[in-house]
Design a protein around this motif. Sequence first.
Motif, PDB file in Angstrom:
ATOM      1  N   GLN A 177       0.981  -1.168  -0.082  1.00 62.04           N
ATOM      2  CA  GLN A 177      -0.131   0.000   0.031  1.00 62.04           C
ATOM      3  C   GLN A 177       1.010   1.113  -0.053  1.00 62.04           C
ATOM      4  N   ILE A 178       1.850   1.229   0.808  1.00 63.11           N
ATOM      5  CA  ILE A 178       2.878   2.409   0.968  1.00 63.11           C
ATOM      6  C   ILE A 178       3.507   2.634  -0.381  1.00 63.11           C
ATOM      7  N   GLN A 179       3.938   1.537  -0.933  1.00 63.57           N
ATOM      8  CA  GLN A 179       4.538   1.694  -2.352  1.00 63.57           C
ATOM      9  C   GLN A 179       3.588   2.066  -3.301  1.00 63.57           C
ATOM     10  N   ALA A 180       2.312   1.737  -3.331  1.00 64.63           N
ATOM     11  CA  ALA A 180       1.398   2.277  -4.251  1.00 64.63           C
ATOM     12  C   ALA A 180       1.395   3.679  -4.190  1.00 64.63           C
ATOM     13  N   VAL A 181       1.277   4.209  -2.727  1.00 62.76           N
ATOM     14  CA  VAL A 181       0.913   5.553  -2.569  1.00 62.76           C
ATOM     15  C   VAL A 181       2.191   6.483  -3.150  1.00 62.76           C
ATOM     16  N   VAL A 182       3.251   6.243  -2.752  1.00 64.68           N
ATOM     17  CA  VAL A 182       4.410   6.800  -3.120  1.00 64.68           C
ATOM     18  C   VAL A 182       4.630   6.810  -4.577  1.00 64.68           C
ATOM     19  N   LYS A 183       4.339   5.783  -5.361  1.00 63.07           N
ATOM     20  CA  LYS A 183       4.422   5.783  -6.937  1.00 63.07           C
ATOM     21  C   LYS A 183       3.258   6.631  -7.419  1.00 63.07           C
ATOM     22  N   SER A 184       2.021   6.516  -6.987  1.00 69.31           N
ATOM     23  CA  SER A 184       1.093   7.303  -7.304  1.00 69.31           C
ATOM     24  C   SER A 184       1.085   8.796  -7.197  1.00 69.31           C
ATOM     25  N   GLN A 185       1.466   9.085  -6.114  1.00 75.52           N
ATOM     26  CA  GLN A 185       1.657  10.485  -5.769  1.00 75.52           C
ATOM     27  C   GLN A 185       3.183  10.970  -6.099  1.00 75.52           C
ATOM     28  N   ASP A 186       4.038  10.223  -6.486  1.00 73.61           N
ATOM     29  CA  ASP A 186       5.346  10.806  -7.034  1.00 73.61           C
ATOM     30  C   ASP A 186       6.124  11.273  -5.879  1.00 73.61           C
ATOM     31  N   ILE A 187       6.088  10.614  -4.817  1.00 71.08           N
ATOM     32  CA  ILE A 187       6.948  10.929  -3.590  1.00 71.08           C
ATOM     33  C   ILE A 187       8.229  10.307  -3.503  1.00 71.08           C
ATOM     34  N   PRO A 188       9.394  11.145  -3.458  1.00 69.26           N
ATOM     35  CA  PRO A 188      10.512  10.627  -3.208  1.00 69.26           C
ATOM     36  C   PRO A 188      10.731   9.752  -2.073  1.00 69.26           C
ATOM     37  N   VAL A 189      11.524   8.579  -2.117  1.00 69.69           N
ATOM     38  CA  VAL A 189      11.857   7.922  -0.847  1.00 69.69           C
ATOM     39  C   VAL A 189      13.173   7.651  -0.610  1.00 69.69           C
ATOM     40  N   PHE A 190      13.564   7.824   0.553  1.00 65.48           N
ATOM     41  CA  PHE A 190      15.041   7.446   0.887  1.00 65.48           C
ATOM     42  C   PHE A 190      14.888   6.254   1.863  1.00 65.48           C
ATOM     43  N   PHE A 191      15.889   5.637   1.868  1.00 63.54           N
ATOM     44  CA  PHE A 191      15.855   4.116   2.531  1.00 63.54           C
ATOM     45  C   PHE A 191      17.032   4.337   3.704  1.00 63.54           C
TER      46      PHE A 191
END
Length: 554
Positions: free
Chosen positions: A396-410
């Motif tokens: 779910q989080i993966q889908a949200v960050v992809k759909s809303q174009d949010i950068p992710v830092f790990f």
Amino acid sequence: MDLGRPPLARFTSGDFLLSHSPISFDDLRHATSQVGDFGADNRAGISRTLHRISAIRNRKGAIIGLTCRVGRAVPGSANLLQDLVKDGGSLLLIGPPGVGKTTVIREIARMLADDYKKRVMIVDTSNEIGGDGDIPHPGIGNARRLQVPNQDMQHKVLIEAVENHMPQAIVIDEIGTKLEALAASTIAQRGIQLVATAHGITIENLVMNPSLDLLVGGVQSVTLGDEEANRRGVQKTVLERKGPSTFTCAAEIVSKTELRVHRSLEDTVDALLAGKMPSVEIRKFGSKGLVQEIFVQKEHLHLSPPESAVQLNTDSLSNARRSLDSAFNLDSAEGYANRSTEAEPGLNLYAYGISESTALQAIKQLELEDVITLTYNISEADAVIALQSKLKKNAQIQAVVKSQDIPVFFTKTNSLVQIRRAIRALVDDHTDGLMDFEENEEMRSSEETDALEEARLAIEQVVIPKGESVQLLPRPPSIIASQVDLVESFKLKWEAIGQEPNQCLRILPRFVGVEEGSMSVKQEAATDKLTDSDSADDMDYKQNGVSRLPFLPE
């Protein structure tokens, strides 16, 4: 005053030597004769004052040292909490020893009794709030005071105050045992406004304290079903609040001029147990005594990054931008970062799977408090910092960050070093975004990053090693232009197939500037087959028919 040592006066600025003569038994006897009787807690006072004298005894019970603490009422010390007191909700004050909890609670008792005309009872365990002696100090105003003969009796005196004296508000200092916490919970359930203090630095200290967690509703371990655990994206065993909180709101006393206010204590506890960032108000006295309020979650950040953010190494992660799928395989605290064409001046950061307190500590160490604000609403986030193993399991989080174009830092672990490195990388990328926006340069989108990754994998895993052509997914013309630039950087030929919006790129296993005769037999056969197939399909081919954009750095 310690036996055999010179007396010292201790101030916030340091210690001051009062005399070079060492303290004797006669000095200690004279001092104790001028104060009240010492109780079981080894505390005494001076009648109608707020001073507190604490004794140090030897193994035989004789006094060999005294700590004489000066107490005074400070009018206006509770002005930062006036709205919470007026609302009538129960208020809990938290802070380490010596930060001024008793001074604030004394002023709240006076405020309730004199300003809001309530029947106020003070349960005064060590006579610190109302002073020593039978007549209370005028600092408590018209509030009444119940003295506690023994500290072990405090919970009983609390119940007695409710049953015998019909108070509308009860004030108590230093709740420290489970019995006192239980008595406070009983009082709050009877509709009486309760104002109390407890030792601690943050609300989290109370949540983790088995003796005092009842003040915040209690904590219990709950086992979730598989479906619910997957929906929440957590483990099957989680911590949850057991019941309603004893107090409506809470204030963490940072210093005599600064408070951290939690308007809803239950919401704060729920957020902490869920690993999220609670909503907090930071209240300060201004330079002229005026009250300033800063809403941490709602504050609009400065329109330009601070000097500390600009001075960071802006190249440290600019070469590590990758798609979300490929970022799951990173071995260091890297992530993919992309931003829309409209850059924001500040950053709302959503933390997933990492310690909020550690993230706050990292932000503070990097001096980015004015740039980065933690939020637990992912829809408001400008970026996400996540534990790699946690996010990889949450579709779910993966889908949200992809759909809303949010950068992710790990980060691979919850360590401060890795979290600080990821936050610094985030600021590096954000600073790059601000500079690009000011220069009106086009930012790369998430789709473009994915498209480039797709083309790179096709070239490195199929076209070059196997000598086969690869047709990529349909993309917009601007993104195909970036793919073309990548293909040509490998000295390969390409074809654009179809019409918009289904136009796509085909990468051919032929190198630019290489004679046909010099190609391998395998490559020639693959190329001939490709040409025949293309002519049979009668599709619209275009070569070098799209504009070029600079390719993502190596």
